[in-house]
Write a protein that holds these residues in place. Structure first.
Motif, PDB file in Angstrom:
ATOM      1  N   GLY A  57       0.817  -1.206   0.000  1.00  0.00           N
ATOM      2  CA  GLY A  57       0.000   0.000   0.000  1.00  0.00           C
ATOM      3  C   GLY A  57       0.849   1.253   0.000  1.00  0.00           C
ATOM      4  O   GLY A  57       1.785   1.384   0.782  1.00  0.00           O
ATOM      5  N   VAL A  58       0.510   2.171  -0.891  1.00  0.00           N
ATOM      6  CA  VAL A  58       1.154   3.477  -0.948  1.00  0.00           C
ATOM      7  C   VAL A  58       0.186   4.454  -0.300  1.00  0.00           C
ATOM      8  O   VAL A  58      -0.843   4.797  -0.890  1.00  0.00           O
ATOM      9  N   ILE A 110      -1.085  -0.929  -4.477  1.00  0.00           N
ATOM     10  CA  ILE A 110      -2.261  -0.056  -4.511  1.00  0.00           C
ATOM     11  C   ILE A 110      -1.941   1.275  -3.832  1.00  0.00           C
ATOM     12  O   ILE A 110      -1.045   1.348  -3.000  1.00  0.00           O
ATOM     13  N   ALA A 111      -2.682   2.298  -4.200  1.00  0.00           N
ATOM     14  CA  ALA A 111      -2.610   3.586  -3.505  1.00  0.00           C
ATOM     15  C   ALA A 111      -3.870   3.712  -2.660  1.00  0.00           C
ATOM     16  O   ALA A 111      -4.931   3.213  -3.022  1.00  0.00           O
ATOM     17  N   TYR A 112      -3.729   4.379  -1.519  1.00  0.00           N
ATOM     18  CA  TYR A 112      -4.900   4.641  -0.697  1.00  0.00           C
ATOM     19  C   TYR A 112      -4.698   5.939   0.062  1.00  0.00           C
ATOM     20  O   TYR A 112      -3.579   6.399   0.258  1.00  0.00           O
ATOM     21  N   SER A 113      -5.790   6.542   0.456  1.00  0.00           N
ATOM     22  CA  SER A 113      -5.723   7.714   1.325  1.00  0.00           C
ATOM     23  C   SER A 113      -6.595   7.426   2.532  1.00  0.00           C
ATOM     24  O   SER A 113      -7.449   6.549   2.502  1.00  0.00           O
ATOM     25  N   GLY A 114      -6.332   8.136   3.591  1.00  0.00           N
ATOM     26  CA  GLY A 114      -7.094   7.904   4.811  1.00  0.00           C
ATOM     27  C   GLY A 114      -6.487   6.793   5.639  1.00  0.00           C
ATOM     28  O   GLY A 114      -5.290   6.525   5.591  1.00  0.00           O
ATOM     29  N   SER A 115      -7.328   6.124   6.361  1.00  0.00           N
ATOM     30  CA  SER A 115      -6.913   5.126   7.333  1.00  0.00           C
ATOM     31  C   SER A 115      -6.335   3.862   6.689  1.00  0.00           C
ATOM     32  O   SER A 115      -6.915   3.301   5.766  1.00  0.00           O
ATOM     33  N   THR A 116      -5.203   3.425   7.232  1.00  0.00           N
ATOM     34  CA  THR A 116      -4.623   2.154   6.793  1.00  0.00           C
ATOM     35  C   THR A 116      -5.554   1.005   7.138  1.00  0.00           C
ATOM     36  O   THR A 116      -5.710   0.069   6.349  1.00  0.00           O
ATOM     37  N   VAL A 117      -6.201   1.073   8.290  1.00  0.00           N
ATOM     38  CA  VAL A 117      -7.141   0.027   8.690  1.00  0.00           C
ATOM     39  C   VAL A 117      -8.293  -0.056   7.686  1.00  0.00           C
ATOM     40  O   VAL A 117      -8.685  -1.145   7.261  1.00  0.00           O
ATOM     41  N   ALA A 118      -8.829   1.093   7.277  1.00  0.00           N
ATOM     42  CA  ALA A 118      -9.922   1.098   6.301  1.00  0.00           C
ATOM     43  C   ALA A 118      -9.468   0.518   4.967  1.00  0.00           C
ATOM     44  O   ALA A 118     -10.201  -0.258   4.331  1.00  0.00           O
ATOM     45  N   PRO A 124       2.610   2.199  19.201  1.00  0.00           N
ATOM     46  CA  PRO A 124       1.243   2.646  19.483  1.00  0.00           C
ATOM     47  C   PRO A 124       0.303   2.476  18.285  1.00  0.00           C
ATOM     48  O   PRO A 124      -0.863   2.130  18.453  1.00  0.00           O
ATOM     49  N   THR A 125       0.811   2.709  17.091  1.00  0.00           N
ATOM     50  CA  THR A 125       0.001   2.527  15.894  1.00  0.00           C
ATOM     51  C   THR A 125      -0.384   1.068  15.732  1.00  0.00           C
ATOM     52  O   THR A 125      -1.533   0.742  15.421  1.00  0.00           O
ATOM     53  N   ALA A 126       0.573   0.170  15.948  1.00  0.00           N
ATOM     54  CA  ALA A 126       0.286  -1.263  15.848  1.00  0.00           C
ATOM     55  C   ALA A 126      -0.765  -1.674  16.871  1.00  0.00           C
ATOM     56  O   ALA A 126      -1.653  -2.489  16.577  1.00  0.00           O
ATOM     57  N   GLU A 127      -0.692  -1.099  18.054  1.00  0.00           N
ATOM     58  CA  GLU A 127      -1.683  -1.409  19.097  1.00  0.00           C
ATOM     59  C   GLU A 127      -3.077  -0.939  18.672  1.00  0.00           C
ATOM     60  O   GLU A 127      -4.057  -1.672  18.814  1.00  0.00           O
ATOM     61  N   CYS A 128      -3.175   0.250  18.118  1.00  0.00           N
ATOM     62  CA  CYS A 128      -4.463   0.756  17.624  1.00  0.00           C
ATOM     63  C   CYS A 128      -4.985  -0.111  16.488  1.00  0.00           C
ATOM     64  O   CYS A 128      -6.176  -0.420  16.424  1.00  0.00           O
ATOM     65  N   ASN A 129      -4.095  -0.475  15.571  1.00  0.00           N
ATOM     66  CA  ASN A 129      -4.502  -1.336  14.456  1.00  0.00           C
ATOM     67  C   ASN A 129      -5.004  -2.679  14.964  1.00  0.00           C
ATOM     68  O   ASN A 129      -5.998  -3.208  14.464  1.00  0.00           O
ATOM     69  N   LEU A 130      -4.318  -3.235  15.949  1.00  0.00           N
ATOM     70  CA  LEU A 130      -4.721  -4.519  16.512  1.00  0.00           C
ATOM     71  C   LEU A 130      -6.129  -4.427  17.107  1.00  0.00           C
ATOM     72  O   LEU A 130      -6.956  -5.312  16.904  1.00  0.00           O
ATOM     73  N   ARG A 131      -6.406  -3.352  17.800  1.00  0.00           N
ATOM     74  CA  ARG A 131      -7.734  -3.164  18.388  1.00  0.00           C
ATOM     75  C   ARG A 131      -8.805  -3.039  17.309  1.00  0.00           C
ATOM     76  O   ARG A 131      -9.976  -3.305  17.569  1.00  0.00           O
TER      77      ARG A 131
END
Length: 128
Positions: free
Chosen positions: A3-4, A36-44, A69-76
């Protein structure tokens, strides 16, 4: 999938479509890799593409401290993460370093793939 992320708060040297094309070229010998390219949330973006695991490259411990901290948020949010550390000979390479070398007219090929070095060597208005 690679992802870009397109962050409007940052000013990349190359436009997202160009970055996607270059990454696809660099991964051409990996037939199962899609860029792929994306904007916004990586989770989305991960959800949109049915990805369940995020692989992050880290250069050193400071990157790990920043990413945790980002990995923790993504995990949740249901997105697992794996971190891979760079080889020592690449651990010092950063976007800032590449920008400085480019501004100084230095050869970028020791630091980025040849296709990326060629794209960055083009005049700024021809990089898109």
């Amino acid at each position: 999938m690679v992802g870009v992320g397109c962050n409007p708060a940052k000013r990349p040297l190359l436009e997202p479509a160009r970055r996607v094309a270059l990454l696809a070229r660099c991964c051409a010998d990996l037939p199962t890799v899609r860029v792929i390219a994306y904007s916004g949330s990586t989770v989305a973006a991960a959800r949109e593409h049915a990805a369940t695991l995020l692989v992050r490259g880290l250069r050193h411990g400071r990157d790990a401290d920043h990413e945790y901290p980002t990995a923790e948020c993504n995990l949740r949010a249901g997105l697992d993460s794996i971190a891979l550390f760079a080889r020592p000979e690449h651990a010092f390479v950063s976007a800032s370093l590449v920008r400085e070398l480019l501004a100084a007219g230095r050869d970028l090929e020791p630091y980025v793939p040849p296709a990326v070095a060629a794209a960055l060597a083009a005049p700024p208005d021809a990089r898109a």
